[in-house]
Write an enzyme that holds these catalytic residues in place. Sequence first.
Site, PDB file in Angstrom:
ATOM      1  N   GLU A   1      42.647   1.480  -2.960  1.00 25.28           N
ATOM      2  CA  GLU A   1      41.774   2.391  -2.216  1.00 25.28           C
ATOM      3  C   GLU A   1      42.604   3.382  -1.402  1.00 25.28           C
ATOM      4  OE1 GLU A   1      38.423   0.711  -0.381  1.00 25.28           O
ATOM      5  OE2 GLU A   1      38.148  -0.856  -1.876  1.00 25.28           O
TER       6      GLU A   1
ATOM      7  N   GLU B   1      44.324   0.157   1.129  1.00 20.25           N
ATOM      8  CA  GLU B   1      44.332  -1.267   0.801  1.00 20.25           C
ATOM      9  C   GLU B   1      44.153  -1.437  -0.707  1.00 20.25           C
ATOM     10  OE1 GLU B   1      41.031  -3.177   2.683  1.00 20.25           O
ATOM     11  OE2 GLU B   1      39.549  -1.790   1.883  1.00 20.25           O
TER      12      GLU B   1
ATOM     13  N   ASN C   1      42.015  -4.169  -2.988  1.00 18.35           N
ATOM     14  CA  ASN C   1      41.093  -5.296  -3.011  1.00 18.35           C
ATOM     15  C   ASN C   1      41.396  -6.111  -4.271  1.00 18.35           C
ATOM     16  OD1 ASN C   1      39.415  -5.039  -0.664  1.00 18.35           O
ATOM     17  ND2 ASN C   1      38.586  -3.185  -1.585  1.00 18.35           N
TER      18      ASN C   1
ATOM     19  N   GLU D   1      30.995  -1.965  -7.025  1.00 25.15           N
ATOM     20  CA  GLU D   1      30.736  -0.729  -7.765  1.00 25.15           C
ATOM     21  C   GLU D   1      31.485  -0.650  -9.097  1.00 25.15           C
ATOM     22  OE1 GLU D   1      33.881  -0.032  -4.593  1.00 25.15           O
ATOM     23  OE2 GLU D   1      31.962  -1.079  -4.769  1.00 25.15           O
TER      24      GLU D   1
ATOM     25  N   ARG E   1      22.963   1.296  -4.152  1.00 21.21           N
ATOM     26  CA  ARG E   1      22.694  -0.087  -3.772  1.00 21.21           C
ATOM     27  C   ARG E   1      21.342  -0.132  -3.063  1.00 21.21           C
ATOM     28  NH1 ARG E   1      28.558  -2.266  -1.541  1.00 21.21           N
ATOM     29  NH2 ARG E   1      29.857  -1.050  -2.972  1.00 21.21           N
TER      30      ARG E   1
ATOM     31  N   ASP F   1     -27.297  13.129  11.284  1.00 19.72           N
ATOM     32  CA  ASP F   1     -28.283  12.492  12.146  1.00 19.72           C
ATOM     33  C   ASP F   1     -29.194  11.538  11.394  1.00 19.72           C
ATOM     34  OD1 ASP F   1     -29.414  11.874  14.519  1.00 19.72           O
ATOM     35  OD2 ASP F   1     -30.448  13.766  14.833  1.00 19.72           O
TER      36      ASP F   1
ATOM     37  N   ASP G   1     -25.701  19.305  26.519  1.00 19.85           N
ATOM     38  CA  ASP G   1     -25.236  18.412  27.570  1.00 19.85           C
ATOM     39  C   ASP G   1     -26.284  17.337  27.753  1.00 19.85           C
ATOM     40  OD1 ASP G   1     -23.350  17.749  29.875  1.00 19.85           O
ATOM     41  OD2 ASP G   1     -25.310  17.838  30.870  1.00 19.85           O
TER      42      ASP G   1
ATOM     43  N   LYS H   1     -33.471  20.687  21.147  1.00 24.08           N
ATOM     44  CA  LYS H   1     -33.124  19.345  20.647  1.00 24.08           C
ATOM     45  C   LYS H   1     -34.100  18.324  21.215  1.00 24.08           C
ATOM     46  CE  LYS H   1     -29.334  15.980  20.594  1.00 24.08           C
ATOM     47  NZ  LYS H   1     -29.550  15.591  19.187  1.00 24.08           N
TER      48      LYS H   1
ATOM     49  N   HIS I   1     -35.054  20.977  16.493  1.00 20.82           N
ATOM     50  CA  HIS I   1     -34.650  19.663  15.973  1.00 20.82           C
ATOM     51  C   HIS I   1     -35.556  18.604  16.589  1.00 20.82           C
ATOM     52  CE1 HIS I   1     -31.818  16.291  15.068  1.00 20.82           C
ATOM     53  NE2 HIS I   1     -32.212  15.848  16.254  1.00 20.82           N
TER      54      HIS I   1
ATOM     55  N   HIS J   1     -37.192  14.196  15.939  1.00 23.84           N
ATOM     56  CA  HIS J   1     -37.165  12.914  15.232  1.00 23.84           C
ATOM     57  C   HIS J   1     -38.598  12.493  14.945  1.00 23.84           C
ATOM     58  CE1 HIS J   1     -32.835  11.698  15.716  1.00 23.84           C
ATOM     59  NE2 HIS J   1     -32.908  12.691  16.593  1.00 23.84           N
TER      60      HIS J   1
ATOM     61  N   THR K   1     -27.227  10.895  23.997  1.00 25.65           N
ATOM     62  CA  THR K   1     -25.865  10.365  24.159  1.00 25.65           C
ATOM     63  C   THR K   1     -24.966  11.369  24.887  1.00 25.65           C
ATOM     64  OG1 THR K   1     -26.159   9.229  22.052  1.00 25.65           O
ATOM     65  CG2 THR K   1     -23.930   9.325  22.934  1.00 25.65           C
TER      66      THR K   1
END
Length: 1195
Positions: free
Chosen positions: A317, A330, A332, A338, A383, A590, A696, A759, A789, A791, A924
């Site tokens: 190396e 070094e 090895n 590898e 790897r 709704d 609101d 509403k 609107h 219900h 709500t």
Amino acid sequence: MSTPSLHPPRLAGTFAGTPSAPGTPVHSIQTMRRKAAGHGGPLTKILVANRGEIAIRVFRTSHELAMHTVAIYSFEDRMSAHRQKADEAYQVGKGLTPVAAYLAQDDIIRIALEHGVDMIHPGYGFLSENATFAKKVEQAGIAFVGPSPEVIDSLGDKTKARTLAMKVGVPVVPGTPGPVDSYEHGASFVKEYGFPVIIKAAMGGGGRGMRVVRDQASFKDSFERAVSEAKTAFGDGTVFIERFLERPRHIEVQILADAQGNTVHLFERDCSVQRRHQKVVEVAPATHLPEELRQKILADAIKLAKSVGYRNAGTAEFLVDQLGRHYFIEINPRIQVEHTITEEITGIDIVAAQIQIAAGATLPQLGLTQDAITKRGFAIQCRITTEDPAQGFAPDTGKIEVYRSAGGNGVRLDASSGFAGAQITPHYDSLLVKVSVKGTTYEVARRKMLRALVEFRIRGVKTNIPFLFRLLTHDVFIGGKTWTTFIDDTPDLFKLVQSQNRAQKLLAYLGDLAVNGSSIKGQVGEPGLTEEIVIPTLENREDPDGPPLDCSVPCEVGWRNIIVKEGPEAFAKAVRAYPGTLIMDTTWRDAHQSLLATRLRTIDMANIAKQTSYALANAYSLECWGGATFDVAMRFLYEDPWERLRTLRKLVPNIPFQALVRGANAVGYTSYPDNAIYDFSKKAVENGLDIFRVFDSLNYIENMKLGIDAAKKAGGVCEAVVCYSGDVANPKKTKYTLEYYMDFVDQLVKEGIHVLGIKDMAGLLKPEAAKLLIGSIRAKYPDLPIHVHSHDTAGIAAASMLAAAEAGADVVDVAIDSMSGLTSQPSMGAVCMALEQTKLGTGIRYADIQALNLYWTQVRVLYSCFEANVRASDSSVFDHEMPGGQYTNLMFQASQLGLGTQWSEIKKKYIEANQLCGDIIKVTPSSKVVGDFAQWMTSNSLSKQDVLDRADHLDFPSSVVEFFQGLLGQPVGGFPEPLRTHVIRGKPRIDGRPGASLPPIDFKQLKADLRAKFGKHITDADVTSAAMYPKVFEEYQGFVEKYGDLSVIPTRFFLGRPAIGEEMHIEIEKGKTLILRLLAVGPVIEGKGIRDVWFEVNGEVRAVSVEDASAAVDTVSREKASSDPGSVGAPMSGVVVEVRVKEGHEVKKGDILCVQSAMKMESAVSAPVSGHVKRVVVNEGDSLNQGDLLVEIVH
């Protein structure tokens, strides 16, 4: 060329002319191997003193050489793949630690001798560079596949190798002349050469025992850690120190040598891409390496090997600095991880050469002369490790749930635990599989590697694949000019694209559904439809008897074009100029909020969206967003509300989308800083919203002003709403009179609104009242578009809508027939057909309504598991004034709280609660206040008078307390006193707009915080969601992280428990469909409370582990509160969300002890007396019944 004997002298006579084992059949696998290997000599037996992929690698070549193989394994490795790949396998190092077992030299040799082994291959790591082990092997008469012990000693010790290199004239990096045994001895080198330096283990490699030190402050600690690591990994803590080169390349040369001194190189590899000095990606040959320099490096490698009489395979190396100078670091003396890429470019099996050299073969006999060794193309190795790059490469452990590997031309895999079901432990290296590819050029190889990485599917553990993909696509790697600290120097590499893991996450959800049933709150039973919904066709406009209308692409004609091209003002004028009456369809919001607890999923709107774009092309708008749908999408359906808006917008580009927006509360239930409202409105328009129906809940004009301004500045159509209560046609109703409403309309008009909305949230608007109210407004404001609107709770909404249209309303609300009536809106078919007989036609075709109704009839059946028990109209709404959506939701909540049999009583208490609040506008979140108040009064058997008499010490629901504080705004006529004072006691009171004093949200910081917590996928829209609903958003993100995007699952599979053998088709993206089948649900695993659930996914069997909720539940018998004032009980059934006291605390009367939640309603429980807390018998998350003991106070 004759084939040498593969036996060392000790065994040659023993095995000569005999079969490999007594009684071996002629046609055994051994004889077949020998025949394939091309020699008839006695079979040799090789043991690999290693584990994992390198052991398997050696076994494979050994089998090709007709050899018998032996594996060793630690106790922790008893299930590992390498044990199964060998012909024999024996446990080693019993009683030792997982790593120490593979370092047990004497035990390894004992196993080899007992089982007739004549060769030992050490692999890499562990004992591969241990001269003592090599010597013991040879002394036992066993061939060691590697260099001689003397060479290992001279080269395996990095300090000795440096000395040898200098002796033969090979350049080395300046370093200590020998090993450094103490911190003090290393300090003298540092003093001479300065920083940076690198500390290296003398007896090993692989990055262990290696530390780069850049300053004196960290030198001692780094030295001690390097020594400790080296000792643990290699059994020897010896280290040495070198000068650290900045940005060098790491080039290594593969060498082979035989016992007769013949030495060759197999060219070089570039191993510069490293992390923590451990190689990550390798390339062979090295790119951009000048030929002259390449030859010098190769020559020096040969010179070093020859100088020590090297034998077998090894790697020299070198570092190459930025000036092109190379330095030996070094050798090895072993096989390298590898080595595979060298094999790919040379065609040489290095492991086979190792074994044959150890058996006595020479390189010429093997045909391995330097002139015969050539290279072809390029190879790259990656790897793949079980590490998480996003968490600093922290190793991950666990069970591999899915393993699908790459393959094909030019792809090689070397793996060990690469299979579904493998258990990844923390005991060993995190390497899972090595991927090696080859190509004619570097670029071809790089692209092949990318393709291979994409093909991998590994689930159950984290891997570094996203990082490898990012690395291979980085410009520096593409250019082939990396260096050893490239990863550390390049933060961009960590901008990872994570795998979505969609299939396995979906299986986790479906598995939980199979074991525990649906977890969607409010669901009772299974969905009512188990077949796929049929999508209707629309009648051909030109030829009713011809082919159906082509709805493959959305309709482009509609009212939205005016908004987009000309703006909100032009849109309002066009609406007012329309000669008929327009409709808004509430089916997508709704209607299902009123009838199906807001549980309608995006997929069921999207499936009919294109047809709707044609059928309702002349509609004023589709109400599809806002209101309760925003938080419910995240809270219960696990969907992104913004994605719903974007999805539907693409499918319906022509009809305006409308959202119900709570003024200063946006889509929340509380007050927010002003900049949050402006941010929300801007994002809504950007994501596809057109009309803001701003209201609101108390008709408080100051809250309205903020919402109106935010909608207009966002570029949306501002439809400001008058919330209707009372009866303007009834002279006995004196609070909400015609004069009151006209005054409120005047204030709204002054704000520059585009459209006025009326509403009627409870369905109180009777036909005569509609004529009076709408007629009066029309007379005063002839150019103002009016939208009404209502219900149908009482059953009169259709008549009221017709009356409103006759009085001058421009738009009326309806729902598709099968989603209409009761607490929803009136029938679209009925209203439209009635108007067609006047001059106020809607422009909506009857046939188209019926076609859509066929679809929604099926959807209503599908969602029947969310139906409230509302079977008929209820004219008592004129008394209790309960909003339509709340009527069904409150009925459901009452049932969940154990009050279902007291529905009539709750309606009466609702009237009383409204009176206690001051007869307020109820929508709500104000209606929630009254609803919570009513349930609380019912639960605690309190009358209106009881509340008035005992208000100063009762524990009111949190929503009621916050209302009286003024957190919702100011009600019409103000708060009733002294009740307000008694309810809020010492808490702050707000007498103006609640959000006016709140500090602005730092959205930039919030986004950074969210990304740090949840990941980089967080968008600006997500930030807004988190600002509105921080806790809900956090829970939603956690759910998505666990189960993925569930919005793609058809509703019958999302809600219904899957049947064994049922085939499910789930399209996770365009052109990508998962075909799933539930195969089996396993038994409960004792002691763990989990079951394995088996699925077939696109023909592949997969399993998920699911916790069985029923197996994990222990029956808890709770103590009830006594009549003693200090014995504090739960005021209602619910869950403890917060405990504020501990045993031993002193409390005063009125101090909050804990907070309880039930169906979105929170209630603070305060101390009824002052005293000493003796016991706290609940914890956060405990489920309680009314009257269960919470806290005991000694008073």
